[in-house]
Design a protein around this motif. Structure first.
Motif, PDB file in Angstrom:
ATOM      1  N   THR A  25      51.701  21.413   8.919  1.00 49.84           N
ATOM      2  CA  THR A  25      50.776  20.538   8.203  1.00 49.84           C
ATOM      3  C   THR A  25      50.948  19.083   8.622  1.00 49.84           C
ATOM      4  N   VAL A  26      49.812  18.435   8.884  1.00 52.85           N
ATOM      5  CA  VAL A  26      49.771  16.982   9.071  1.00 52.85           C
ATOM      6  C   VAL A  26      49.110  16.417   7.820  1.00 52.85           C
ATOM      7  N   CYS A  27      49.835  15.600   7.096  1.00 56.37           N
ATOM      8  CA  CYS A  27      49.330  15.044   5.847  1.00 56.37           C
ATOM      9  C   CYS A  27      49.144  13.539   6.020  1.00 56.37           C
ATOM     10  N   TRP A  28      47.892  13.102   6.079  1.00 58.99           N
ATOM     11  CA  TRP A  28      47.608  11.668   6.180  1.00 58.99           C
ATOM     12  C   TRP A  28      47.244  11.126   4.808  1.00 58.99           C
ATOM     13  N   VAL A  29      48.103  10.271   4.285  1.00 55.57           N
ATOM     14  CA  VAL A  29      47.889   9.655   2.982  1.00 55.57           C
ATOM     15  C   VAL A  29      47.290   8.272   3.214  1.00 55.57           C
ATOM     16  N   LYS A  30      46.055   8.094   2.825  1.00 57.63           N
ATOM     17  CA  LYS A  30      45.367   6.812   3.002  1.00 57.63           C
ATOM     18  C   LYS A  30      45.632   5.907   1.800  1.00 57.63           C
ATOM     19  N   ASP A  31      44.990   6.201   0.677  1.00 61.82           N
ATOM     20  CA  ASP A  31      45.193   5.409  -0.532  1.00 61.82           C
ATOM     21  C   ASP A  31      46.452   5.884  -1.245  1.00 61.82           C
ATOM     22  N   LYS A  55      56.310  24.385   8.721  1.00 59.26           N
ATOM     23  CA  LYS A  55      55.825  25.499   7.900  1.00 59.26           C
ATOM     24  C   LYS A  55      56.932  26.128   7.058  1.00 59.26           C
ATOM     25  N   LYS A  56      58.189  25.750   7.316  1.00 60.72           N
ATOM     26  CA  LYS A  56      59.307  26.328   6.569  1.00 60.72           C
ATOM     27  C   LYS A  56      59.713  25.502   5.350  1.00 60.72           C
ATOM     28  N   VAL A  57      58.970  24.436   5.067  1.00 63.42           N
ATOM     29  CA  VAL A  57      59.313  23.631   3.897  1.00 63.42           C
ATOM     30  C   VAL A  57      58.314  23.868   2.783  1.00 63.42           C
ATOM     31  N   ASN A  58      58.772  23.667   1.555  1.00 62.91           N
ATOM     32  CA  ASN A  58      57.889  23.684   0.393  1.00 62.91           C
ATOM     33  C   ASN A  58      57.499  22.242   0.075  1.00 62.91           C
ATOM     34  N   TRP A  59      56.234  21.985  -0.164  1.00 61.67           N
ATOM     35  CA  TRP A  59      55.839  20.625  -0.493  1.00 61.67           C
ATOM     36  C   TRP A  59      54.732  20.606  -1.537  1.00 61.67           C
ATOM     37  N   LYS A  60      54.729  19.509  -2.285  1.00 63.22           N
ATOM     38  CA  LYS A  60      53.700  19.282  -3.297  1.00 63.22           C
ATOM     39  C   LYS A  60      53.249  17.832  -3.205  1.00 63.22           C
ATOM     40  N   LEU A  61      51.953  17.632  -3.316  1.00 63.03           N
ATOM     41  CA  LEU A  61      51.395  16.287  -3.251  1.00 63.03           C
ATOM     42  C   LEU A  61      50.735  15.961  -4.588  1.00 63.03           C
ATOM     43  N   TYR A  62      51.068  14.795  -5.135  1.00 64.01           N
ATOM     44  CA  TYR A  62      50.556  14.383  -6.435  1.00 64.01           C
ATOM     45  C   TYR A  62      49.711  13.125  -6.274  1.00 64.01           C
ATOM     46  N   ILE A  63      48.416  13.213  -6.599  1.00 66.80           N
ATOM     47  CA  ILE A  63      47.550  12.049  -6.452  1.00 66.80           C
ATOM     48  C   ILE A  63      47.451  11.295  -7.772  1.00 66.80           C
ATOM     49  N   LYS A  64      46.912  10.088  -7.701  1.00 64.10           N
ATOM     50  CA  LYS A  64      46.661   9.307  -8.909  1.00 64.10           C
ATOM     51  C   LYS A  64      45.333   9.742  -9.527  1.00 64.10           C
ATOM     52  N   ASP A  65      45.213   9.543 -10.827  1.00 59.52           N
ATOM     53  CA  ASP A  65      44.040  10.036 -11.553  1.00 59.52           C
ATOM     54  C   ASP A  65      42.734   9.413 -11.074  1.00 59.52           C
ATOM     55  N   ASP A  66      42.796   8.180 -10.591  1.00 59.99           N
ATOM     56  CA  ASP A  66      41.567   7.476 -10.224  1.00 59.99           C
ATOM     57  C   ASP A  66      41.224   7.588  -8.745  1.00 59.99           C
ATOM     58  N   ASN A  67      41.956   8.415  -7.995  1.00 58.91           N
ATOM     59  CA  ASN A  67      41.705   8.536  -6.560  1.00 58.91           C
ATOM     60  C   ASN A  67      40.644   9.592  -6.282  1.00 58.91           C
ATOM     61  N   SER A  68      39.588   9.202  -5.573  1.00 55.46           N
ATOM     62  CA  SER A  68      38.541  10.160  -5.218  1.00 55.46           C
ATOM     63  C   SER A  68      38.765  10.746  -3.818  1.00 55.46           C
ATOM     64  N   ASN A  69      39.447  10.011  -2.949  1.00 51.49           N
ATOM     65  CA  ASN A  69      39.758  10.491  -1.603  1.00 51.49           C
ATOM     66  C   ASN A  69      40.993   9.764  -1.100  1.00 51.49           C
ATOM     67  N   SER A  70      42.116  10.467  -1.049  1.00 50.86           N
ATOM     68  CA  SER A  70      43.381   9.836  -0.682  1.00 50.86           C
ATOM     69  C   SER A  70      43.800  10.131   0.746  1.00 50.86           C
ATOM     70  N   GLY A  71      42.928  10.760   1.549  1.00 50.46           N
ATOM     71  CA  GLY A  71      43.297  11.071   2.922  1.00 50.46           C
ATOM     72  C   GLY A  71      42.912  12.479   3.306  1.00 50.46           C
ATOM     73  N   TYR A  72      43.669  13.063   4.227  1.00 52.74           N
ATOM     74  CA  TYR A  72      43.371  14.403   4.726  1.00 52.74           C
ATOM     75  C   TYR A  72      44.636  15.240   4.841  1.00 52.74           C
TER      76      TYR A  72
END
Length: 270
Positions: A25-31, A55-72
């Motif tokens: 996974t490539v996780c691009w966090v913009k906002d 692919k061997k790691v466990n991950w979780k991403l938590y966004i802010k409530d007001d974010n409509s698009n935080s990246g890809y």
């Protein structure tokens, strides 16, 4: 290449992935987001960054409530990274997707725009029915990974006690800043107040490539981007990158890539 070997989605909600789901996974966090948790370790308040997640790691991403698009979030199967074009990159699976450390890029505003443009094109292509779609996707991924490798810090945080890593980090920063001024390793060694031989030793030990390779890689990254995404003439691009003549720029580019600047530009516009 199967339809599900590359997937991409905008970050619009909390999302997670378990180690057995089989994708790099490539996780691009913009906002700015609340945080990214990787194998139980939380990286809080992240923004304008790219994570490379094995692919061997466990991950979780938590966004802010007001974010409509935080990246890809871009998911890649094994066969994608094994593609001949991508497998030639020295930014290999070992360096990019490492279960020991999580490579992280902090992006400047200019780089952020280029990253967004590439990911948006990948998103658009995946939803299309264009001819040669697979070739176009691999080409975009290649550009993305080469560019990332050129901008990547050696580690998320450079160990203050690791002198050689600090030297290489400083060298890469100086190349980024002064590339148009000089393409010579000796110039950067002088700025660092060390010998050319010692700088070469440091870069080889830390990155397993030569100092000259770092300079060449940056020149190619900037050349390709200018040729593909700007209307500047080949002459203008060469001079902006510090080449003394357009002919020398064309010779350098073709010797490194196998195609001339004009041929690359023609392939993009045709």
């Amino acid at each position: 290449m199967k339809n599900d070997t590359i997937t991409i989605s905008k970050i619009v909600k909390n999302v997670s992935q378990k180690y057995n789901e089989g994708y790099y996974t490539v996780c691009w966090v913009k906002d700015e987001i609340k945080g990214l948790e990787i194998d139980g370790v939380l990286y809080p308040n992240m923004s304008n960054s790219i994570f490379f997640l094995d692919k061997k790691v466990n991950w979780k991403l938590y966004i802010k409530d007001d974010n409509s698009n935080s990246g890809y979030i871009l998911n890649l199967a094994d066969e994608v990274l094994s593609h001949p074009l991508l497998s030639k990159l020295h930014i290999s699976q070992i360096r990019m997707f490492n279960t020991g450390t999580v490579p992280l890029l902090k992006l400047s505003p200019g780089i952020e725009k280029r990253t967004q443009a590439i990911l948006e094109m990948i998103d658009e292509l995946l939803g299309s029915h264009l001819n040669n779609k697979e070739d176009a996707l691999i080409s975009l991924l290649n550009t993305f990974f080469v560019y990332c490798d050129g901008q990547c810090n050696i580690k998320t945080i450079v160990d203050k006690n690791h002198t050689k890593a600090n030297i290489v980090y400083a060298f890469k920063q100086m190349v980024d800043q002064h590339l148009a001024k000089s393409h010579e390793v000796s110039f950067y060694a002088s700025l660092l107040n060390i010998s050319t031989r010692y700088l070469n030793e440091c870069v080889q030990e830390v990155l397993n490539v030569s100092s000259k390779n770092i300079i060449i890689e940056q020149l190619l990254i900037r050349s390709r981007h200018a040729l593909k995404f700007t209307n500047k003439t080949i002459k203008e691009i060469g001079y902006e990158l510090g080449f003394s003549t357009p002919d020398y720029f064309s010779y350098f580019f073709k010797s490194q890539t196998g195609v001339s600047p004009s041929e690359l530009r023609k392939s993009v516009t045709s």
